[in-house]
Design a protein around this motif. Structure first.
Motif, short mmCIF file in Angstrom:
data_model
loop_
_atom_site.label_atom_id
_atom_site.label_comp_id
_atom_site.label_asym_id
_atom_site.label_seq_id
_atom_site.Cartn_x
_atom_site.Cartn_y
_atom_site.Cartn_z
N HIS A 156 0.85 -1.19 0.00
CA HIS A 156 0.00 0.00 0.00
C HIS A 156 0.88 1.24 0.00
N PRO A 157 0.56 2.28 -0.78
CA PRO A 157 -0.70 2.50 -1.50
C PRO A 157 -0.66 2.12 -2.98
N CYS A 158 0.33 1.32 -3.39
CA CYS A 158 0.48 1.04 -4.84
C CYS A 158 -0.79 0.47 -5.48
N PRO A 159 -1.40 -0.59 -4.90
CA PRO A 159 -2.60 -1.13 -5.57
C PRO A 159 -3.74 -0.11 -5.68
N THR A 160 -3.91 0.71 -4.64
CA THR A 160 -4.98 1.71 -4.65
C THR A 160 -4.72 2.78 -5.70
N MET A 161 -3.47 3.21 -5.80
CA MET A 161 -3.13 4.24 -6.78
C MET A 161 -3.35 3.74 -8.20
N VAL A 162 -2.89 2.53 -8.47
CA VAL A 162 -3.04 1.99 -9.82
C VAL A 162 -4.52 1.86 -10.19
N ARG A 163 -5.30 1.31 -9.27
CA ARG A 163 -6.73 1.19 -9.54
C ARG A 163 -7.38 2.55 -9.76
N GLU A 164 -7.02 3.53 -8.94
CA GLU A 164 -7.63 4.84 -9.04
C GLU A 164 -7.33 5.49 -10.39
N PHE A 165 -6.08 5.39 -10.83
CA PHE A 165 -5.71 6.03 -12.09
C PHE A 165 -6.24 5.27 -13.30
N GLN A 166 -6.46 3.97 -13.16
CA GLN A 166 -7.03 3.20 -14.26
C GLN A 166 -8.55 3.27 -14.30
N SER A 167 -9.18 3.73 -13.23
CA SER A 167 -10.65 3.74 -13.19
C SER A 167 -11.27 4.70 -14.19
N VAL A 168 -10.44 5.52 -14.84
CA VAL A 168 -10.94 6.36 -15.93
C VAL A 168 -11.57 5.50 -17.02
N ILE A 169 -11.09 4.27 -17.18
CA ILE A 169 -11.63 3.37 -18.21
C ILE A 169 -13.10 3.08 -17.94
N GLY A 170 -13.41 2.71 -16.70
CA GLY A 170 -14.79 2.39 -16.35
C GLY A 170 -15.71 3.59 -16.40
N ARG A 171 -15.22 4.74 -15.97
CA ARG A 171 -16.06 5.95 -16.00
C ARG A 171 -16.45 6.29 -17.43
N GLU A 172 -15.48 6.21 -18.34
CA GLU A 172 -15.80 6.45 -19.75
C GLU A 172 -16.77 5.41 -20.27
N THR A 173 -16.56 4.16 -19.89
CA THR A 173 -17.40 3.07 -20.39
C THR A 173 -18.86 3.26 -19.98
#
Length: 346
Positions: A149-166
């Motif tokens: 921590h916080p690596c997994p949370t950071m990666v998920r947070e920055f990649q979550s742009v994919i789902g928001r767009e979807t």
């Protein structure tokens, strides 16, 4: 700053593409989230750019990272070049041989590529070791949603742009959420990126597809959620491929980006809570899917993403008429053309 760069540098938002010929083939409405069209050819750029910006804001000038298939390495090297940061990428010698074009790209972008023994897990260990020894000088840019921590949370947070767009694109195209979202699962950055937006929406099936390699009973696979046990690795508790003494079992997949013995802690939780479904696809099924998508849609998906496409063979016959299925195409597959071309056709 990040929002502007995601738009103007990365090329977001990426399209949600209606795959007409796959739809006709499977008799289900198939849409593809085209992360292969993002800068550097994969979803990895979303997170690499954001974390490189953090490194610069922290006053650090050196970045270290680990890569398997090379996509995170290329993205990190690109982000560091853009921001004027020095960059060292650790990559296993075996993966360097499999992905020489990505090694060349990292070098051209100004990164130093350091070979390690083993595979991605060993490259990760070496990058964490260097980072831990120089905490005040070096930034560890995690590309997978694993590690301390916080690596997994950071990666998920920055990649979550994919789902928001979807979610937004689905609403524009057919006025509601999809019935199912399917993504390959290695360590979890791609899957969490598209799933996170829909976790609270129980009407959407979230389906992760792991690498079954030569089969779940072969001992040569990377299906951590299907065949692993809870353990601790790289500073996080998650499902893990390990023997009875707790020693790591080396993972295998034809998609080298899926070769990690653990998985995101958040995906481990979502498995135990029953929110996500997890299945697996063999090397052969992934190669068959790569060829099928190429022939039917003119798209070359990365072998990692091909595992998600492979599961359509089993999923689509179970879906109701008119169902909308979204596949995350996490990266492009030019890097895999030689592997696929030389794979025997049965």
């Amino acid at each position: 700053e990040l929002s502007t760069a995601l738009n103007d540098y990365v090329g977001r938002e990426t399209p949600l593409y209606y795959a007409e010929r796959l739809t006709a083939h499977y008799k289900a409405h198939i849409y593809i989230k085209r992360e292969d069209l993002a800068h550097c050819g994969a979803h990895k750029m979303n997170n690499a750019l954001a974390q490189a910006m953090i490194a610069k804001r922290m006053g650090l000038t050196a970045v270290v990272a680990a890569t398997g298939a090379g996509q995170h390495g290329v993205a990190t090297a690109s982000a560091c070049a853009k921001l004027g940061l020095s960059c060292t990428i650790f990559m296993s010698a075996a993966d360097m041989e499999k992905q020489p074009s990505n090694v060349d790209l990292m070098t051209l972008l100004g990164a130093k590529v350091e070979p390690t023994a083993g595979n991605f897990k060993d490259a990760s260990s070496e990058s964490i070791r260097v980072w831990a020894g120089k905490l005040g000088e070096v930034y560890y840019l995690a590309g997978a949603a694993v590690g301390p921590h916080p690596c997994p949370t950071m990666v998920r947070e920055f990649q979550s742009v994919i789902g928001r767009e979807t979610r937004r694109q689905a609403a524009e195209k057919w006025g509601r959420t999809p019935d199912a979202v399917v993504a390959c699962v290695g360590s979890g950055s791609n899957a969490l990126g598209i799933f996170h937006e829909f976790v609270g929406d129980r009407t959407v099936r979230l389906i992760g597809v792991e690498a079954a390699g030569f089969g779940l009973n072969s001992g040569r696979h990377a299906a951590t959620l299907a065949a692993g046990e809870v353990g601790v690795y790289h500073g996080a508790m998650s499902y893990l491929l390990q023997d009875e003494e707790g020693n790591i079992i080396c993972p295998h997949s034809i998609g080298v980006g899926l070769e990690y013995p653990g998985v995101a802690p958040e995906l481990s939780f979502l498995k135990e809570s029953g929110r996500m479904e997890f299945y697996s696809a063999t090397d052969k099924e992934a190669v068959d899917a790569y060829r099928r998508v190429a022939r039917l849609e003119g798209i070359l998906p990365a072998l990692e993403a091909s595992h998600a496409f492979a599961y359509l063979e089993k999923l689509c016959p179970t879906m109701p008429d008119g169902a909308k299925i979204i596949i995350s195409c996490s990266g492009r597959g030019e890097k895999d053309t030689e592997t696929v071309f030389n794979y025997p056709i049965s």
